[in-house]
Design a protein around this motif. Structure first.
Motif, PDB file in Angstrom:
ATOM      1  N   HIS A 145       0.879  -1.279   0.162  1.00 55.67           N
ATOM      2  CA  HIS A 145      -0.131   0.068  -0.011  1.00 55.67           C
ATOM      3  C   HIS A 145       1.028   1.164   0.071  1.00 55.67           C
ATOM      4  N   THR A 146       0.347   2.430  -0.345  1.00 58.93           N
ATOM      5  CA  THR A 146       0.966   3.686  -0.517  1.00 58.93           C
ATOM      6  C   THR A 146       0.090   4.849  -0.535  1.00 58.93           C
ATOM      7  N   SER A 147       0.537   6.031  -0.183  1.00 55.46           N
ATOM      8  CA  SER A 147      -0.348   7.294  -0.534  1.00 55.46           C
ATOM      9  C   SER A 147       0.193   7.385  -1.954  1.00 55.46           C
ATOM     10  N   PHE A 148      -0.627   8.334  -2.642  1.00 51.99           N
ATOM     11  CA  PHE A 148      -0.291   8.866  -3.723  1.00 51.99           C
ATOM     12  C   PHE A 148      -0.723  10.229  -4.131  1.00 51.99           C
ATOM     13  N   ASP A 149      -0.443  10.769  -5.055  1.00 52.35           N
ATOM     14  CA  ASP A 149      -0.656  12.155  -5.571  1.00 52.35           C
ATOM     15  C   ASP A 149      -1.894  11.874  -6.457  1.00 52.35           C
ATOM     16  N   ASP A 150      -2.992  12.659  -5.886  1.00 48.55           N
ATOM     17  CA  ASP A 150      -4.285  12.728  -6.689  1.00 48.55           C
ATOM     18  C   ASP A 150      -4.440  13.931  -7.243  1.00 48.55           C
ATOM     19  N   HIS A 151      -4.090  14.232  -8.589  1.00 48.37           N
ATOM     20  CA  HIS A 151      -4.316  15.538  -9.346  1.00 48.37           C
ATOM     21  C   HIS A 151      -5.602  16.013  -9.620  1.00 48.37           C
ATOM     22  N   THR A 152      -6.623  14.888  -9.508  1.00 42.76           N
ATOM     23  CA  THR A 152      -8.203  15.113  -9.476  1.00 42.76           C
ATOM     24  C   THR A 152      -8.522  16.160  -8.170  1.00 42.76           C
ATOM     25  N   SER A 153      -7.859  16.047  -7.104  1.00 45.56           N
ATOM     26  CA  SER A 153      -8.375  16.636  -5.939  1.00 45.56           C
ATOM     27  C   SER A 153      -8.583  18.042  -6.096  1.00 45.56           C
ATOM     28  N   PRO A 154      -9.536  18.720  -5.713  1.00 42.73           N
ATOM     29  CA  PRO A 154      -9.684  20.330  -5.707  1.00 42.73           C
ATOM     30  C   PRO A 154      -8.422  20.770  -4.880  1.00 42.73           C
ATOM     31  N   PRO A 155      -7.882  21.945  -5.450  1.00 42.76           N
ATOM     32  CA  PRO A 155      -7.021  22.675  -4.920  1.00 42.76           C
ATOM     33  C   PRO A 155      -7.084  23.226  -3.448  1.00 42.76           C
ATOM     34  N   GLU A 156      -8.407  23.430  -3.292  1.00 41.11           N
ATOM     35  CA  GLU A 156      -8.652  24.173  -1.972  1.00 41.11           C
ATOM     36  C   GLU A 156      -9.155  23.023  -0.973  1.00 41.11           C
ATOM     37  N   ALA A 157      -9.195  21.638  -1.410  1.00 36.52           N
ATOM     38  CA  ALA A 157      -9.828  20.790  -0.399  1.00 36.52           C
ATOM     39  C   ALA A 157      -8.590  20.744   0.881  1.00 36.52           C
ATOM     40  N   PRO A 158      -9.131  20.450   1.846  1.00 36.90           N
ATOM     41  CA  PRO A 158      -8.327  20.375   3.072  1.00 36.90           C
ATOM     42  C   PRO A 158      -7.229  19.221   3.031  1.00 36.90           C
ATOM     43  N   HIS A 159      -6.113  19.664   3.673  1.00 34.56           N
ATOM     44  CA  HIS A 159      -4.846  18.683   3.455  1.00 34.56           C
ATOM     45  C   HIS A 159      -5.272  17.407   4.275  1.00 34.56           C
ATOM     46  N   ARG A 160      -4.918  16.319   4.102  1.00 32.72           N
ATOM     47  CA  ARG A 160      -5.259  14.956   4.411  1.00 32.72           C
ATOM     48  C   ARG A 160      -5.064  14.553   5.903  1.00 32.72           C
ATOM     49  N   GLN A 161      -5.820  14.184   6.658  1.00 26.85           N
ATOM     50  CA  GLN A 161      -5.690  13.708   7.922  1.00 26.85           C
ATOM     51  C   GLN A 161      -6.349  12.331   8.136  1.00 26.85           C
ATOM     52  N   SER A 162      -5.408  11.411   8.906  1.00 27.89           N
ATOM     53  CA  SER A 162      -5.866  10.269   8.971  1.00 27.89           C
ATOM     54  C   SER A 162      -5.376   9.441  10.141  1.00 27.89           C
ATOM     55  N   ILE A 163      -5.854   8.641  10.573  1.00 32.98           N
ATOM     56  CA  ILE A 163      -5.245   7.714  11.823  1.00 32.98           C
ATOM     57  C   ILE A 163      -5.284   6.101  11.513  1.00 32.98           C
ATOM     58  N   GLU A 164      -4.335   5.600  11.850  1.00 38.81           N
ATOM     59  CA  GLU A 164      -3.930   3.997  11.573  1.00 38.81           C
ATOM     60  C   GLU A 164      -3.806   3.353  12.958  1.00 38.81           C
ATOM     61  N   LEU A 165      -4.394   2.349  12.950  1.00 43.95           N
ATOM     62  CA  LEU A 165      -4.278   1.528  14.205  1.00 43.95           C
ATOM     63  C   LEU A 165      -3.745   0.013  13.661  1.00 43.95           C
ATOM     64  N   ARG A 166      -2.498  -0.359  14.215  1.00 46.02           N
ATOM     65  CA  ARG A 166      -2.102  -1.758  14.118  1.00 46.02           C
ATOM     66  C   ARG A 166      -2.538  -2.640  14.961  1.00 46.02           C
ATOM     67  N   CYS A 167      -3.154  -3.871  14.704  1.00 46.42           N
ATOM     68  CA  CYS A 167      -3.664  -4.622  15.509  1.00 46.42           C
ATOM     69  C   CYS A 167      -3.619  -6.141  15.306  1.00 46.42           C
ATOM     70  N   PHE A 168      -3.171  -6.744  16.402  1.00 43.39           N
ATOM     71  CA  PHE A 168      -3.103  -8.293  16.414  1.00 43.39           C
ATOM     72  C   PHE A 168      -4.644  -8.961  16.491  1.00 43.39           C
ATOM     73  N   VAL A 169      -4.807  -9.694  15.589  1.00 38.60           N
ATOM     74  CA  VAL A 169      -6.195 -10.568  15.711  1.00 38.60           C
ATOM     75  C   VAL A 169      -5.662 -11.932  16.007  1.00 38.60           C
ATOM     76  N   PHE A 170      -6.369 -12.483  16.756  1.00 33.80           N
ATOM     77  CA  PHE A 170      -6.232 -13.871  17.500  1.00 33.80           C
ATOM     78  C   PHE A 170      -7.257 -14.890  17.247  1.00 33.80           C
ATOM     79  N   GLU A 171      -6.986 -15.936  16.903  1.00 36.45           N
ATOM     80  CA  GLU A 171      -8.113 -16.965  16.771  1.00 36.45           C
ATOM     81  C   GLU A 171      -8.245 -17.595  18.265  1.00 36.45           C
ATOM     82  N   LEU A 172      -7.200 -17.538  19.013  1.00 31.84           N
ATOM     83  CA  LEU A 172      -7.094 -18.107  20.530  1.00 31.84           C
ATOM     84  C   LEU A 172      -7.505 -16.894  21.555  1.00 31.84           C
ATOM     85  N   ASP A 173      -8.103 -17.077  22.402  1.00 30.17           N
ATOM     86  CA  ASP A 173      -8.520 -15.844  23.389  1.00 30.17           C
ATOM     87  C   ASP A 173      -7.348 -15.890  24.464  1.00 30.17           C
TER      88      ASP A 173
END
Length: 274
Positions: free
Chosen positions: A246-274
């Protein structure tokens, strides 16, 4: 109508045939900081909005999945509040999406927010503009042993995944959306380049990615804060998607006046066993 974007993505190009490495601090005298560079290649990033992929992209088949989820947290400014509210929401979200999951543990979070120039390295943490996967097949279990050392052996007797839960903050994404590669278009043996990340006190590892014309890229145009992108970063099961580029990329179709990107990512372990 889908908003497919013609753009470029930054892939790794090794300097030689040696395993890749990067020093996260000043390297020993006479040794380059890294033994690879990034080169921009033209690609088409297809828009999943309104297509079958928006509803049916699957973590095990494609390596990613779009899910609708409204959070009680909207600003993501208070780290303790994020842990108290959003971590628990993300855990419940993954338990509801992954049928076999019995337990989820959030081990890392990153807020990407830049008020001025999103590419200015001196101002906060911005989009990651390089094709990569967060974990290697070896570093996934190693990460578990760092965070849950007393439980790792028992938990690894069952299935374990690492999932990145990615969400926009405040506004629909513009300028630097997140693209994900369809795992079915990736040749892991040829395309995934294990890269040591050498820190002063430990050595981690991620995958950088070699360019291939076969890669098929997707994004969700105007992804809103009520839409999450789940990305498979690791899986103990071998015959499914395991390390989605995965990667971020430059989207030239975005309106110039649109707000800059803000994001949050969580990295999570997912377990079959409790």
């Amino acid at each position: 109508m889908p908003n497919d974007v013609e753009t470029t993505l930054n892939y790794a190009v090794p300097f030689d045939d040696q395993p890749l490495y990067k020093y996260i601090f000043s390297p020993p005298e006479g040794l380059p900081r890294k033994n690879f560079e990034f080169k921009a290649y033209p690609v088409t990033v297809r828009d999943a909005r309104g297509t079958e992929m928006e509803e049916k992209a699957d973590l095990d088949v494609h390596g990613f999945q779009f899910v609708k989820h409204k959070s009680l947290e909207t600003e993501f400014l208070d780290e303790e509040h994020i842990k108290e509210v959003y971590f628990k929401e993300a855990e419940q979200l993954l338990l509801s999406v992954i049928p076999w999951a019995k337990r989820v543990h959030v081990f890392d979070s990153t807020v990407r927010r830049k008020d001025k120039d999103p590419l200015d390295p001196t101002e906060g943490r911005g989009p990651a503009l390089r094709v990569h996967a967060d974990q290697t097949y070896d570093s996934g279990p190693a990460r578990l042993r760092i965070h849950l050392p007393d439980q790792a052996d028992r938990l690894l007797k069952g299935r374990m995944q690492i999932i990145n839960v990615w969400r926009p903050i405040a506004n629909p994404v513009a300028h630097n959306p997140l693209a994900v590669a369809d795992w079915r278009s990736v040749n892991p043996a040829q395309d995934l380049l294990a890269t040591k990340r050498i820190h002063p006190d430990f050595i981690g590892a991620t995958y950088n990615v070699r360019h291939s014309e076969k890669h098929q890229w997707w994004h969700l145009a105007d992804q809103s804060p009520e839409e999450c992108l789940l990305i498979k970063c690791y899986d103990t099961v071998e015959n499914v998607a395991r390390a989605t580029p995965h990667t971020s990329f430059d989207d030239h179709t975005s309106p110039p006046e649109a707000p800059h990107r803000q994001s949050i990512e969580l990295r999570c372990f997912v377990f079959e066993l409790d």
